[in-house]
Design an enzyme around this catalytic site. Structure first.
Site, PDB file in Angstrom:
ATOM      1  N   LYS A  39      -4.688   5.886  10.170  1.00  0.00           N
ATOM      2  CA  LYS A  39      -4.347   4.534   9.707  1.00  0.00           C
ATOM      3  C   LYS A  39      -3.691   3.724  10.820  1.00  0.00           C
ATOM      4  O   LYS A  39      -3.959   2.526  10.973  1.00  0.00           O
ATOM      5  CB  LYS A  39      -3.422   4.633   8.489  1.00  0.00           C
ATOM      6  CG  LYS A  39      -4.113   5.232   7.271  1.00  0.00           C
ATOM      7  CD  LYS A  39      -3.108   5.633   6.216  1.00  0.00           C
ATOM      8  CE  LYS A  39      -3.777   6.149   4.954  1.00  0.00           C
ATOM      9  NZ  LYS A  39      -2.842   6.827   4.039  1.00  0.00           N
ATOM     10  N   VAL A  51      -6.143   1.657   4.659  1.00  0.00           N
ATOM     11  CA  VAL A  51      -4.757   1.703   5.164  1.00  0.00           C
ATOM     12  C   VAL A  51      -3.784   1.224   4.087  1.00  0.00           C
ATOM     13  O   VAL A  51      -3.944   0.130   3.540  1.00  0.00           O
ATOM     14  CB  VAL A  51      -4.584   0.833   6.434  1.00  0.00           C
ATOM     15  CG1 VAL A  51      -3.159   0.944   6.966  1.00  0.00           C
ATOM     16  CG2 VAL A  51      -5.581   1.239   7.517  1.00  0.00           C
ATOM     17  N   VAL A  97     -10.740   7.804  -6.204  1.00  0.00           N
ATOM     18  CA  VAL A  97     -10.857   6.357  -5.932  1.00  0.00           C
ATOM     19  C   VAL A  97     -12.141   5.792  -6.551  1.00  0.00           C
ATOM     20  O   VAL A  97     -12.156   4.661  -7.050  1.00  0.00           O
ATOM     21  CB  VAL A  97     -10.806   6.080  -4.408  1.00  0.00           C
ATOM     22  CG1 VAL A  97     -10.822   4.580  -4.138  1.00  0.00           C
ATOM     23  CG2 VAL A  97      -9.565   6.703  -3.782  1.00  0.00           C
ATOM     24  N   ALA A 137     -15.727 -13.405  -7.925  1.00  0.00           N
ATOM     25  CA  ALA A 137     -16.804 -13.037  -6.997  1.00  0.00           C
ATOM     26  C   ALA A 137     -17.956 -14.039  -7.061  1.00  0.00           C
ATOM     27  O   ALA A 137     -18.820 -14.057  -6.181  1.00  0.00           O
ATOM     28  CB  ALA A 137     -17.322 -11.642  -7.325  1.00  0.00           C
ATOM     29  N   ASP A 163      -3.712  11.874   8.797  1.00  0.00           N
ATOM     30  CA  ASP A 163      -4.101  10.711   7.992  1.00  0.00           C
ATOM     31  C   ASP A 163      -3.318   9.466   8.437  1.00  0.00           C
ATOM     32  O   ASP A 163      -3.896   8.380   8.599  1.00  0.00           O
ATOM     33  CB  ASP A 163      -3.843  11.010   6.509  1.00  0.00           C
ATOM     34  CG  ASP A 163      -4.158   9.824   5.625  1.00  0.00           C
ATOM     35  OD1 ASP A 163      -5.346   9.572   5.379  1.00  0.00           O
ATOM     36  OD2 ASP A 163      -3.216   9.128   5.200  1.00  0.00           O
TER      37      ASP A 163
HETATM   38  P1  NAP Z   1     -12.218  12.810  -4.044  1.00  0.00           P
HETATM   39  O1  NAP Z   1     -11.417  12.690  -5.277  1.00  0.00           O
HETATM   40  O2  NAP Z   1     -12.333  14.140  -3.389  1.00  0.00           O
HETATM   41  O3  NAP Z   1     -13.688  12.258  -4.381  1.00  0.00           O
HETATM   42  C1  NAP Z   1     -14.767  12.422  -3.528  1.00  0.00           C
HETATM   43  C2  NAP Z   1     -16.034  12.081  -4.306  1.00  0.00           C
HETATM   44  O4  NAP Z   1     -17.127  12.105  -3.409  1.00  0.00           O
HETATM   45  C3  NAP Z   1     -16.361  13.082  -5.422  1.00  0.00           C
HETATM   46  O5  NAP Z   1     -16.854  12.393  -6.531  1.00  0.00           O
HETATM   47  C4  NAP Z   1     -17.460  13.951  -4.804  1.00  0.00           C
HETATM   48  O6  NAP Z   1     -18.365  14.432  -5.770  1.00  0.00           O
HETATM   49  C5  NAP Z   1     -18.167  12.960  -3.908  1.00  0.00           C
HETATM   50  N1  NAP Z   1     -18.760  13.583  -2.727  1.00  0.00           N
HETATM   51  C6  NAP Z   1     -18.146  14.219  -1.719  1.00  0.00           C
HETATM   52  N2  NAP Z   1     -19.032  14.617  -0.806  1.00  0.00           N
HETATM   53  C7  NAP Z   1     -20.251  14.226  -1.250  1.00  0.00           C
HETATM   54  C8  NAP Z   1     -21.559  14.366  -0.754  1.00  0.00           C
HETATM   55  N3  NAP Z   1     -21.816  14.989   0.393  1.00  0.00           N
HETATM   56  N4  NAP Z   1     -22.583  13.844  -1.461  1.00  0.00           N
HETATM   57  C9  NAP Z   1     -22.342  13.212  -2.654  1.00  0.00           C
HETATM   58  N5  NAP Z   1     -21.113  13.049  -3.173  1.00  0.00           N
HETATM   59  C10 NAP Z   1     -20.075  13.544  -2.474  1.00  0.00           C
HETATM   60  O7  NAP Z   1     -11.701  11.821  -2.924  1.00  0.00           O
HETATM   61  P2  NAP Z   1     -10.809  10.516  -3.120  1.00  0.00           P
HETATM   62  O8  NAP Z   1      -9.372  10.892  -3.192  1.00  0.00           O
HETATM   63  O9  NAP Z   1     -11.376   9.645  -4.156  1.00  0.00           O
HETATM   64  O10 NAP Z   1     -10.966   9.839  -1.666  1.00  0.00           O
HETATM   65  C11 NAP Z   1     -12.159   9.187  -1.311  1.00  0.00           C
HETATM   66  C12 NAP Z   1     -11.949   8.417  -0.014  1.00  0.00           C
HETATM   67  O11 NAP Z   1     -10.932   7.452  -0.199  1.00  0.00           O
HETATM   68  C13 NAP Z   1     -11.477   9.276   1.160  1.00  0.00           C
HETATM   69  O12 NAP Z   1     -12.009   8.766   2.347  1.00  0.00           O
HETATM   70  C14 NAP Z   1      -9.968   9.090   1.147  1.00  0.00           C
HETATM   71  O13 NAP Z   1      -9.391   9.283   2.425  1.00  0.00           O
HETATM   72  C15 NAP Z   1      -9.895   7.644   0.745  1.00  0.00           C
HETATM   73  N6  NAP Z   1      -8.648   7.238   0.102  1.00  0.00           N
HETATM   74  C16 NAP Z   1      -8.129   7.963  -0.902  1.00  0.00           C
HETATM   75  C17 NAP Z   1      -6.978   7.534  -1.522  1.00  0.00           C
HETATM   76  C18 NAP Z   1      -6.351   8.291  -2.656  1.00  0.00           C
HETATM   77  O14 NAP Z   1      -5.289   7.895  -3.122  1.00  0.00           O
HETATM   78  N7  NAP Z   1      -6.976   9.372  -3.147  1.00  0.00           N
HETATM   79  C19 NAP Z   1      -6.365   6.354  -1.112  1.00  0.00           C
HETATM   80  C20 NAP Z   1      -6.932   5.615  -0.057  1.00  0.00           C
HETATM   81  C21 NAP Z   1      -8.079   6.065   0.530  1.00  0.00           C
HETATM   82  P3  NAP Z   1     -17.918  15.483  -6.914  1.00  0.00           P
HETATM   83  O15 NAP Z   1     -16.933  14.751  -7.754  1.00  0.00           O
HETATM   84  O16 NAP Z   1     -19.165  15.793  -7.644  1.00  0.00           O
HETATM   85  O17 NAP Z   1     -17.319  16.647  -6.186  1.00  0.00           O
HETATM   86  N1  HSE Z   2      -3.805  10.838   1.276  1.00  0.00           N
HETATM   87  C1  HSE Z   2      -3.508   9.484   1.505  1.00  0.00           C
HETATM   88  C2  HSE Z   2      -2.042   9.246   1.355  1.00  0.00           C
HETATM   89  C3  HSE Z   2      -4.263   8.618   0.543  1.00  0.00           C
HETATM   90  O1  HSE Z   2      -1.367  10.092   0.770  1.00  0.00           O
HETATM   91  O2  HSE Z   2      -1.530   8.243   1.835  1.00  0.00           O
HETATM   92  C4  HSE Z   2      -4.109   7.139   0.792  1.00  0.00           C
HETATM   93  O3  HSE Z   2      -4.688   6.772   1.999  1.00  0.00           O
END
Ligand code: NAP
Ligand code: HSE
Length: 429
Positions: free
Chosen positions: A207, A134, A16, A35, A203
């Site tokens: 939500k 969400v 993200v 913005a 998850d």
């Molecule tokens: P992700 O791909 O695992 O990315 C996490 C990022 O955070 C990585 O860049 C990681 O660094 C960094 N990170 C993790 N822990 C850290 C720490 N302690 N200090 C500094 N950097 C740290 O996760 P994501 O899928 O983007 O999801 C991020 C958030 O969005 C989560 O809360 C998830 O529930 C939410 N979300 C995700 C989606 C989706 O479709 N993926 C949709 C809606 C919401 P490195 O890259 O160096 O490891």
């Molecule tokens: N892991 C979550 C999903 C990301 O699959 O819906 C979006 O919140």
């Protein structure tokens, strides 16, 4: 006259985070107009400073210390996209204490630590925006809080975990096994860092707790949500449900009645012609029932880099314009409905000895429990020789009664393994 940019401290440059950086870069001109000033990422926190990123990081200072980024003097707003509830909580609280607005996509953080975060936000008069938490790209938070604010919301039904819907859809339509489809969802960036959050329904429960808080003005009630995940659905169930005219979907329900509030997320049989049954892949769908509007449906991608970034960037524009709604207060006290008292149809599948009298034993057991059978079919479904699968749909009966039936079925000598059970929804919309 050029405006000073809104300087963003981005915590996380994963799926993200990189999606957000890309949307900000690609749509820079129109976003500046919307913005009222440019939106510029000045610093980003990551764990691995040397990792390749799927976005241009040339204008950003990369650091490992998320709190340092969250409190840096050159950061005006903090966007938390790290995930988890440890370092993320610490950084968000630090950002608010330092007087910085926060945007987050982290539903686990809001659902589990919302009261503490909202209290901190109120104390420091800073907004916390969480549209991306969400239903991914669907602006459902805004819809519930603002677009439908004129209503008494009575019910929300939704598919709010993209990974679960992706898994069930692919298993049903392509006959694929669970494990490779989950691996594909992970590879596409849909799944949580720990995919058990998706597979076990946690998850979706996060939500739903957030939606119910906003829709019913409740305190966050994660522990009141009956939670089951798609890990409990087998290919046999998808096939049997389809033959009976249903689709199995991971359904989240928040319902308010005179009895109180009912909250559940679980695999559920939906009539195949219903709106939610037709939503496949990573798409999410949410139907909100309100006292004035009737029923309003929302559809869109529930996960993924750019879809989620769409919601993050919308929140950033609201922060830049100073139009994020105040944080939810402590909420009303409403009773919760015991899920065992809730009445619905049920799907049961049991593997039994293929012998005379076995069907009579099963139907007798259900009759003793006052459970009326709507349909019963015997199926092969890849069952070993000498055994048969019996699939039954019941008429409406309470979950408590079905739980008792399951215990008694398990004890029958003619039944092998665990009986499978899911609720059946009668909703046609
Ligand atoms: P992700 O791909 O695992 O990315 C996490 C990022 O955070 C990585 O860049 C990681 O660094 C960094 N990170 C993790 N822990 C850290 C720490 N302690 N200090 C500094 N950097 C740290 O996760 P994501 O899928 O983007 O999801 C991020 C958030 O969005 C989560 O809360 C998830 O529930 C939410 N979300 C995700 C989606 C989706 O479709 N993926 C949709 C809606 C919401 P490195 O890259 O160096 O490891
Ligand atoms: N892991 C979550 C999903 C990301 O699959 O819906 C979006 O919140």
């Amino acid at each position: 006259m050029s405006q000073s940019p809104l300087r963003i401290g981005l915590l996380g440059l994963g799926t993200v985070g990189t999606g957000t950086a890309r949307v900000l870069a690609e749509n820079a001109d129109s976003l500046t107009r919307r913005a009222g000033r440019p939106l510029a990422i000045v610093a980003a926190a990551v764990r691995d400073l040397d990792a390749e990123r799927d976005c241009d990081t040339s204008g950003m200072r990369l650091e490992r210390d998320a709190v340092a980024v969250a409190t840096a003097a050159d950061v005006d707003v903090v966007v938390e996209l790290m995930g988890g509830t440890g370092a993320a909580r610490e950084a968000v609280l630090a950002a608010l204490e330092a007087g910085k607005p926060v945007v987050t996509a982290n539903k686990a953080l809001i659902a589990e630590h919302g009261p503490e975060i909202f209290e901190q936000a109120r104390a420091h008069e800073q907004p916390v925006a969480f549209e991306a938490a969400v239903a991914g790209g669907i602006p459902i938070i805004k819809a519930v809080r603002e677009g439908l604010a004129g209503n008494q919301i009575t019910e929300i039904n939704g598919l709010i975990n993209g990974t679960s819907n992706f898994i069930l859809s692919k298993m049903a339509s392509e006959g694929l096994d669970f494990a490779p489809v989950l691996a594909e969802a992970q590879q596409l960036g849909y799944a949580e860092a720990d995919p058990t959050y998706d597979v076990e329904g946690i998850d979706a429960a996060h939500k739903l707790a957030i939606l119910a808080m906003l829709a019913f003005e409740l305190p966050l009630a994660l522990d009141r949500i009956r939670t089951r995940g798609v890990g409990q659905v087998e290919a046999e169930d998808l096939e049997a449900a389809a033959e009976l005219g249903y689709r199995i979907k991971h359904l989240a329900v928040a319902r308010r009645s005179e009895r109180g509030v009912e909250l559940c997320v679980e695999p559920t049989l939906l009539p195949e012609q219903s709106y939610l049954a037709k939503i496949d892949g990573v798409m999410n769908g949410v139907i909100v029932a309100g006292s004035a509007v009737g029923s309003a449906g929302f559809y869109g991608p529930g996960a993924g880099a750019l879809a989620t970034a769409s919601a993050v960037v919308a929140d950033l524009i609201d922060v830049a314009r100073g139009r994020v709604l105040p944080e939810p207060g402590p909420g009303k006290t409403l009773p919760f409905v015991d899920p065992h008292t809730v009445v619905s149809g049920h799907y049961l599948r049991v593997q039994v000895l293929d012998e005379p009298g076995v069907l009579q034993t099963l139907t007798g057991l259900l009759a003793d429990a006052q459970v009326s059978i709507e349909s019963l079919v015997q199926k092969e479904l890849g069952t070993p020789a000498g055994w048969a699968q019996i699939v039954m749909l019941t008429h409406e009966v309470s979950l408590g009664t079905i739980d008792q039936v399951l215990v008694r079925l398990r004890d029958l000598p003619c039944v092998q393994g665990e009986p499978v059970h899911f609720r059946v929804s009668a909703r046609e919309d």
